[in-house]
Write an enzyme that holds these catalytic residues in place. Structure first.
Site, PDB file in Angstrom:
ATOM      1  N   HIS A 112      -1.122   7.455   3.901  1.00 33.58           N
ATOM      2  CA  HIS A 112       0.217   6.959   4.252  1.00 33.58           C
ATOM      3  C   HIS A 112       1.224   8.003   3.801  1.00 33.58           C
ATOM      4  CE1 HIS A 112      -1.374   3.006   5.101  1.00 33.58           C
ATOM      5  NE2 HIS A 112      -1.899   2.931   3.898  1.00 33.58           N
ATOM      6  N   ASN A 150       1.888  -3.639   8.400  1.00 33.99           N
ATOM      7  CA  ASN A 150       2.437  -4.033   7.095  1.00 33.99           C
ATOM      8  C   ASN A 150       3.215  -2.900   6.453  1.00 33.99           C
ATOM      9  OD1 ASN A 150       1.284  -6.695   7.096  1.00 33.99           O
ATOM     10  ND2 ASN A 150      -0.686  -5.711   6.719  1.00 33.99           N
ATOM     11  N   ALA A 174       0.820  -1.213   0.000  1.00 30.33           N
ATOM     12  CA  ALA A 174       0.000   0.000   0.000  1.00 30.33           C
ATOM     13  C   ALA A 174       0.856   1.266   0.000  1.00 30.33           C
ATOM     14  CB  ALA A 174      -0.909  -0.002   1.222  1.00 30.33           C
TER      15      ALA A 174
HETATM   16  N1  LIG Z   1       1.709  -4.962   2.444  1.00 31.00           N
HETATM   17  C1  LIG Z   1       0.693  -4.102   2.487  1.00 31.00           C
HETATM   18  O1  LIG Z   1       0.835  -2.907   2.231  1.00 31.00           O
HETATM   19  C2  LIG Z   1      -0.682  -4.607   2.846  1.00 31.00           C
HETATM   20  C3  LIG Z   1      -1.779  -3.777   2.643  1.00 31.00           C
HETATM   21  C4  LIG Z   1      -3.037  -4.273   2.954  1.00 31.00           C
HETATM   22  C5  LIG Z   1      -3.185  -5.546   3.490  1.00 31.00           C
HETATM   23  N2  LIG Z   1      -2.097  -6.314   3.707  1.00 31.00           N
HETATM   24  C6  LIG Z   1      -2.229  -7.675   4.284  1.00 31.00           C
HETATM   25  O2  LIG Z   1      -2.530  -8.592   3.253  1.00 31.00           O
HETATM   26  C7  LIG Z   1      -3.253  -9.695   3.786  1.00 31.00           C
HETATM   27  C8  LIG Z   1      -4.474  -9.998   2.900  1.00 31.00           C
HETATM   28  O3  LIG Z   1      -5.344  -8.882   2.892  1.00 31.00           O
HETATM   29  P1  LIG Z   1      -6.854  -9.040   2.400  1.00 31.00           P
HETATM   30  O4  LIG Z   1      -7.408  -7.677   2.260  1.00 31.00           O
HETATM   31  O5  LIG Z   1      -6.955  -9.977   1.273  1.00 31.00           O
HETATM   32  O6  LIG Z   1      -7.509  -9.743   3.685  1.00 31.00           O
HETATM   33  P2  LIG Z   1      -8.887 -10.580   3.711  1.00 31.00           P
HETATM   34  O7  LIG Z   1      -9.257 -10.680   5.150  1.00 31.00           O
HETATM   35  O8  LIG Z   1      -9.873 -10.006   2.733  1.00 31.00           O
HETATM   36  O9  LIG Z   1      -8.492 -12.027   3.149  1.00 31.00           O
HETATM   37  C9  LIG Z   1      -7.551 -12.863   3.770  1.00 31.00           C
HETATM   38  C10 LIG Z   1      -7.842 -14.294   3.345  1.00 31.00           C
HETATM   39  O10 LIG Z   1      -6.797 -15.143   3.788  1.00 31.00           O
HETATM   40  C11 LIG Z   1      -7.338 -16.285   4.463  1.00 31.00           C
HETATM   41  N3  LIG Z   1      -6.358 -16.744   5.448  1.00 31.00           N
HETATM   42  C12 LIG Z   1      -5.950 -16.119   6.570  1.00 31.00           C
HETATM   43  N4  LIG Z   1      -5.010 -16.852   7.199  1.00 31.00           N
HETATM   44  C13 LIG Z   1      -4.826 -17.963   6.443  1.00 31.00           C
HETATM   45  C14 LIG Z   1      -3.975 -19.112   6.559  1.00 31.00           C
HETATM   46  N5  LIG Z   1      -3.159 -19.267   7.611  1.00 31.00           N
HETATM   47  N6  LIG Z   1      -4.022 -20.060   5.585  1.00 31.00           N
HETATM   48  C15 LIG Z   1      -4.860 -19.927   4.531  1.00 31.00           C
HETATM   49  N7  LIG Z   1      -5.698 -18.866   4.380  1.00 31.00           N
HETATM   50  C16 LIG Z   1      -5.675 -17.895   5.318  1.00 31.00           C
HETATM   51  C17 LIG Z   1      -8.629 -15.771   5.052  1.00 31.00           C
HETATM   52  O11 LIG Z   1      -9.546 -16.814   5.326  1.00 31.00           O
HETATM   53  C18 LIG Z   1      -9.127 -14.852   3.920  1.00 31.00           C
HETATM   54  O12 LIG Z   1      -9.766 -15.613   2.909  1.00 31.00           O
HETATM   55  C19 LIG Z   1      -3.592  -9.313   5.233  1.00 31.00           C
HETATM   56  O13 LIG Z   1      -2.671  -9.924   6.133  1.00 31.00           O
HETATM   57  C20 LIG Z   1      -3.385  -7.814   5.248  1.00 31.00           C
HETATM   58  O14 LIG Z   1      -3.021  -7.350   6.535  1.00 31.00           O
HETATM   59  C21 LIG Z   1      -0.854  -5.889   3.371  1.00 31.00           C
END
Ligand SMILES: NC(=O)c1ccc[n+]([C@@H]2O[C@H](COP(=O)([O-])OP(=O)(O)OC[C@H]3O[C@@H](n4cnc5c(N)ncnc54)[C@H](O)[C@@H]3O)[C@@H](O)[C@H]2O)c1
Length: 271
Positions: A224, A194, A128
């Protein structure tokens, strides 16, 4: 290309949409690892056309058996802890979205070790945030001073430790309620972990990266901001991310930046 994907939420959907639009040809195989098989099947029903063959798995061993050369984690910090080392030891590159998990030094070391054993890479897309390229370049020439400012409307801080530090209701002007290291920020405010972690790992590490968290009643979207002063470049960048339709807590750019990491894998021109 055979791609492994962990998670079937908002970011996974954004990633697959972008791949469908921009891959020169379909993936040979898309293998999705989920806890709940129905979620994986729903994701593939909407986006499965991105690959010639698709499969849903609830065990990592089965995902690895499907032959993915690269695994994109779009799931959670727990998923990085549970599966990261095994993926890397198996020689598969791992693209990490949940970079906040890497604020845990022991986990980071375990992943580095596993990557070394497997001859694999851990890839951290900008997610992000922006300006990660300039920060990482500046880091090659001295020690940049790096500050990340996470600015959100007061309502967006409800349910976090901010509530105990600040009277969020009735706030009339911007208020800083945390100022300190990226390490403590990642621990105490995991919602920002993150972005803070990606900045820390691209630049000066978790202790030297400063973080300021602000509740601002004058804004409606999460902002951000990254301020860098260095021997190579000074810059300030401010991003107002458009929320992903499937999960408004995640900016669209986070999933799109994961897609870029996958597209770059097979590209002649890598940006
Ligand atoms: N790097 C960045 O800038 C940034 C920005 C936004 C979100 N993120 C991270 O990215 C990730 C995904 O975000 P999202 O919006 O898709 O979230 P989300 O909640 O919409 O989807 C996450 C999915 O992963 C599944 N899941 C969780 N743990 C799991 C595991 N151990 N094994 C298998 N499946 C699993 C959940 O059931 C869900 O389907 C989150 O951890 C979020 O914090 C990172």
């Amino acid at each position: 290309m055979k791609l492994g994907l962990i998670g079937a939420g908002g970011m996974a959907a954004t990633l697959l949409e972008a791949l469908a639009a921009h891959l020169p040809r379909p993936l040979d195989h898309l293998a999705v690892l989920v806890r709940d098989r129905a979620k994986g099947e729903a994701l593939l029903a909407a986006h499965g056309a991105v690959a010639t063959v698709t499969s849903v798995h609830t065990e990592l061993a089965a995902l690895l058996h499907a032959g993915a050369g690269m695994v994109a984690e779009c799931a959670s910090h727990a998923a990085v802890r549970e599966h990261g080392a095994a993926i890397l030891e198996a020689g598969r590159d791992l693209v990490v979205a949940s970079t906040g998990a890497l604020a845990d030094d022991a986990l980071m070391e375990a992943l580095r070790g596993a990557a070394g054993c497997g001859g694999a890479q851990i890839l951290l897309p900008a997610g992000a945030m922006g300006g990660i390229d300039a920060l990482a370049a500046a880091r090659l020439r001295g020690s940049p001073r790096v500050t990340y400012v996470g600015r959100k409307p007061p309502a967006a801080w409800r349910g976090t430790r901010a509530e105990t530090l600040l009277e969020l209701e009735g706030l009339t002007q911007a208020a800083t309620f945390y100022e300190g290291s990226a390490r403590a920020a990642a621990r105490d405010f995991p919602q920002n972990a993150n972005v803070a972690a990606t900045i820390a790992l691209a630049g000066m590490g978790f202790e030297a990266t400063r973080v300021r968290l602000v509740a601002d009643p004058a804004i409606t979207r999460n902002l951000h901001e990254l301020e860098v002063e260095s021997d190579a470049v000074n810059f300030t960048i401010r991003l107002e991310g458009v929320p992903s339709p499937a999960n408004p807590k995640t900016s669209l750019t986070a999933g799109l930046s994961m897609a870029r990491a996958v597209l770059n894998r097979d590209a002649v021109l890598v940006v």
